[in-house]
Structure formats: C-alpha cells, structure tokens
Design an enzyme around this catalytic site. Structure first.
Site, PDB file in Angstrom:
ATOM      1  N   LYS A  39       0.857  -1.192   0.000  1.00 41.81           N
ATOM      2  CA  LYS A  39       0.000   0.000   0.000  1.00 41.81           C
ATOM      3  C   LYS A  39       0.889   1.237   0.000  1.00 41.81           C
ATOM      4  O   LYS A  39       1.717   1.423   0.889  1.00 41.81           O
ATOM      5  CB  LYS A  39      -0.911  -0.002   1.228  1.00 41.81           C
ATOM      6  CG  LYS A  39      -1.741   1.271   1.318  1.00 41.81           C
ATOM      7  CD  LYS A  39      -2.802   1.188   2.390  1.00 41.81           C
ATOM      8  CE  LYS A  39      -3.551   2.505   2.480  1.00 41.81           C
ATOM      9  NZ  LYS A  39      -4.643   2.458   3.477  1.00 41.81           N
ATOM     10  N   LYS A  94      -2.218  -1.472  -3.835  1.00 40.85           N
ATOM     11  CA  LYS A  94      -3.102  -0.316  -3.772  1.00 40.85           C
ATOM     12  C   LYS A  94      -2.288   0.956  -3.865  1.00 40.85           C
ATOM     13  O   LYS A  94      -1.271   1.045  -3.196  1.00 40.85           O
ATOM     14  CB  LYS A  94      -3.843  -0.380  -2.430  1.00 40.85           C
ATOM     15  CG  LYS A  94      -4.708   0.807  -2.126  1.00 40.85           C
ATOM     16  CD  LYS A  94      -5.305   0.663  -0.749  1.00 40.85           C
ATOM     17  CE  LYS A  94      -6.108   1.907  -0.452  1.00 40.85           C
ATOM     18  NZ  LYS A  94      -6.593   1.939   0.904  1.00 40.85           N
TER      19      LYS A  94
HETATM   20  C1  PBG Z   1      -6.983   3.808   5.579  1.00 40.95           C
HETATM   21  C2  PBG Z   1      -7.516   3.479   4.239  1.00 40.95           C
HETATM   22  C3  PBG Z   1      -7.448   4.323   3.146  1.00 40.95           C
HETATM   23  C4  PBG Z   1      -8.072   3.681   2.093  1.00 40.95           C
HETATM   24  C5  PBG Z   1      -8.514   2.440   2.559  1.00 40.95           C
HETATM   25  N1  PBG Z   1      -8.150   2.328   3.899  1.00 40.95           N
HETATM   26  C6  PBG Z   1      -6.913   5.697   3.034  1.00 40.95           C
HETATM   27  C7  PBG Z   1      -5.619   6.007   3.629  1.00 40.95           C
HETATM   28  O1  PBG Z   1      -4.731   5.155   3.730  1.00 40.95           O
HETATM   29  O2  PBG Z   1      -5.468   7.156   4.024  1.00 40.95           O
HETATM   30  C8  PBG Z   1      -8.212   4.293   0.728  1.00 40.95           C
HETATM   31  C9  PBG Z   1      -9.246   3.751  -0.167  1.00 40.95           C
HETATM   32  C10 PBG Z   1      -9.584   4.658  -1.287  1.00 40.95           C
HETATM   33  O3  PBG Z   1      -9.001   5.727  -1.523  1.00 40.95           O
HETATM   34  O4  PBG Z   1     -10.520   4.286  -1.999  1.00 40.95           O
HETATM   35  N2  PBG Z   1      -6.674   2.772   6.414  1.00 40.95           N
END
Ligand code: PBG
Length: 329
Positions: free
Chosen positions: A196, A254
């Site tokens: 991520k 992601k």
């Molecule tokens: C946070 C989380 C995020 C997303 C999923 N879980 C955002 C972040 O890391 O700030 C993003 C999903 C998206 O943008 O569709 N745990």
C-alpha cells in the site's frame, strides 16, 4: 513473419475477437467497498465520489440484497465514526456493539452467504486521522499492532469472514493471525493490504469517512512513515512476501492503475490470490471527466478494470463494481 502471419485475421470480427480474448470480466472478480454511518434511512452521496453513498444500517441491508441479486458476493466494510467517539487509542474500534460490529451482523443477517471483509485500521477511529497510535509525534508500531489484533478478533466475533488490515504497520499480519488462532478463529481469513503506497489518490475516501490526518502541530501531515514510497518497486515484493509468511491468505496492491507494474511483479512471484484496490481518486477522476463529456464513462471503466485484471489481479476492489456488472448484463 509477414505475410505468412497477418495478425489482423484474429481481430476481424467480434466473434473471433471474443473467441481469442484473454481477459474476461465477471461479477466474480469484484469486492464491493461499502461506507456505513450511524442513523436511519440515510443514503448520502459523497461529494467527491459522485453516485457513491454512505448508508445507515437499514439501507445497508437493502443495498447488500441488491448487490447479491446482481451477482456481487463480497463486500468490504468501512465505517464513518462520529468525532466524539474518536481518540488516540482506537477505543471505539473494540466496542462489541460498535458500528462496524453491527454492520457485519446486518450484512450477515440480510445475506448469510455474502462474504464479509472488514477494514482493520485506526484512522476512522483516530482523533488524529492516523492509522496508528501517536506518541511524541510518531506513529507507534507495536502498540498499534496489539489494537489491530484485538480489533480483528472483535470483527471475527461479530461474524466477519475476512479481516483486511489497511494500516501498513510492521508485523501486524503475524499479530492478527496469532490473535485469531488464540481465540479459535481458525477459519477467519486475512486479506492484507501488503503493498500500500502513500498516495494522493486516497483524497475522496478520506472525505467519505472524514478520516484525513489533522492539521495540528507535531502531528505528521501525511502517512509516509508507514505507507510505501511510490518510487519503490522491489520493496513491494519484500512487503508482500513478509505478509504471506506472517499468515496472509490474500495480498493486495493499492492503488490500482498507476501501480499495475507492481501487480504483475507480485503476481509473478506469489502463490496466493492478488487483490488490487482501484481507489477513490481513480473513481473520482473518471466521474469528473465523464461529467464534463471528455471521456466515455462506461467504455473507460471497462477498459480500466480489464487492464487491472490483465495485469494480474485475481480480485478487484472497486467503486465501479455495480456499474460494471450492470453494464455486462
Ligand atoms: C486507511 C484506508 C485508506 C483507504 C482504505 N483504507 C486511506 C488512507 O490510507 O489514508 C483508501 C481507499 C480509497 O481511496 O478508496 N486505512
């Protein structure tokens, strides 16, 4: 060699094109993210995510039945937590009667066969908008992992089939796996957000959950000390292999489209299913361009999800899931 090979022969009609097509999109490919809020009768559109909504539990029940009818069989739950329940320790995340725990039960009651995955991270519960506990201006790793493990057990107790840690703390998969084992949840799966990246594409999601890092002195303004640097490639493999060794059943890359090289790298080396999250900013970009009449929404949407699958995604988490499935049928 030309003219013995004329590649256009295999492209000359839809019949031959569909016969040789390598990547086919179906409802089975999708995991549907859902945003849940407190209240009754609520279906509120998210400003930066046109035609995507937050649901109260009663409407959530209808929505999951609807998804099931469309052939969508897996959901990924996120909750929007009221400010007065946020703190620096994730206290509310462990409430057995919290919104997430009730949402899991709501979905399972409405649709017992629906696969329920839950977001495991502290940011929706954090007064600072971070995925972990903060001390002395830094996000503390090991005490955060402990809360994530307890949170996972709480979700499993409420009936979650899979927990999906999205936080990027080191060692959290092992912590969660051991906690699940110790509590007898041997069948509960872990879908790890293993690669991520610290991405600007998460903006609309943070609007949806009101979970952006706060602008307060001595609190980090971004998530770069735990989410990955988007310039890095090798590190994604290391993160993913470690998560598998720690007990992840499914791994994830992601965001999606800008990271398809990473998806392929990982697909080539792992022996577990690979999920890809086509994130909120990717959704918002296409909606905005289509609204302006600059892109053909449906055509671009199909091209994008097909590209994600072609790159190596076994599972696609996408806000477009419903639109795609309707288009295909
Ligand atoms: C946070 C989380 C995020 C997303 C999923 N879980 C955002 C972040 O890391 O700030 C993003 C999903 C998206 O943008 O569709 N745990």
């Amino acid at each position: 060699m030309f003219p013995l090979q004329r590649n256009r022969r295999l492209r000359q009609s839809e019949a031959i094109r569909s016969l040789v097509r390598e990547t086919i999109i179906s409802p089975n490919d999708f995991l549907v993210p859902l945003f849940v809020v407190e209240g009754k009768g609520i279906k509120e559109e998210i400003d930066s995510m046109p035609n995507y909504f937050r649901y109260s539990l009663d409407i959530l029940e209808k929505e999951v039945k609807n998804l099931w009818q469309l052939g969508l069989k897996s959901v990924l739950l996120f909750v929007k937590v009221p400010d007065n329940l946020k703190d620096n320790k994730g206290t509310e995340a462990l409430n057995p009667n919290g919104l997430m725990q009730r949402a899991i039960k709501t979905v399972k009651n409405a649709c017992p066969d629906m696969l329920v995955m839950t977001d495991v991270a502290l940011d929706p519960f954090s007064s600072y908008g971070h995925d972990g506990i903060i001390a002395n201006g830094t996000i503390v790793n090991d005490s955060t992992v402990k809360v994530l493990a307890d949170m996972s057990v709480s979700h499993a107790e409420a009936g979650a089939d899979f927990v999906a840690p999205s936080d990027m703390m080191d060692g959290r998969i092992l912590g969660i796996r051991e906690a699940l084992e110790n509590h007898g949840f041997t069948k509960t799966g872990i879908m790890s957000y293993s690669a991520k990246y610290a991405s600007a594409f998460y903006g609309p999601f943070r609007d949806a959950l009101d979970s952006a890092p706060v602008d307060v002195k001595d609190i980090p303004k971004d998530k770069k000390t735990y989410q990955m640097d988007y310039a890095n490639r090798i590190e994604a493999i290391k993160e993913t292999e470690m998560d598998i060794a720690e007990g992840a059943d499914i791994v994830m890359v992601k965001p999606g489209l800008c990271y398809l090289d990473i998806v392929r790298d990982i697909k080539n080396v792992v022996d577990v299913p690979v999920a890809v999250y086509q994130v909120s900013g990717e959704y918002a970009m296409l909606k905005a361009a289509a609204e302006k009449g600059w892109l053909d929404h449906d055509a671009v949407m199909l091209e994008q999800v097909t590209a994600i699958k072609r790159a190596g995604a076994d599972i696609i988490a996408s806000y477009f899931a419903k639109d795609v499935v309707k288009l295909l049928s």
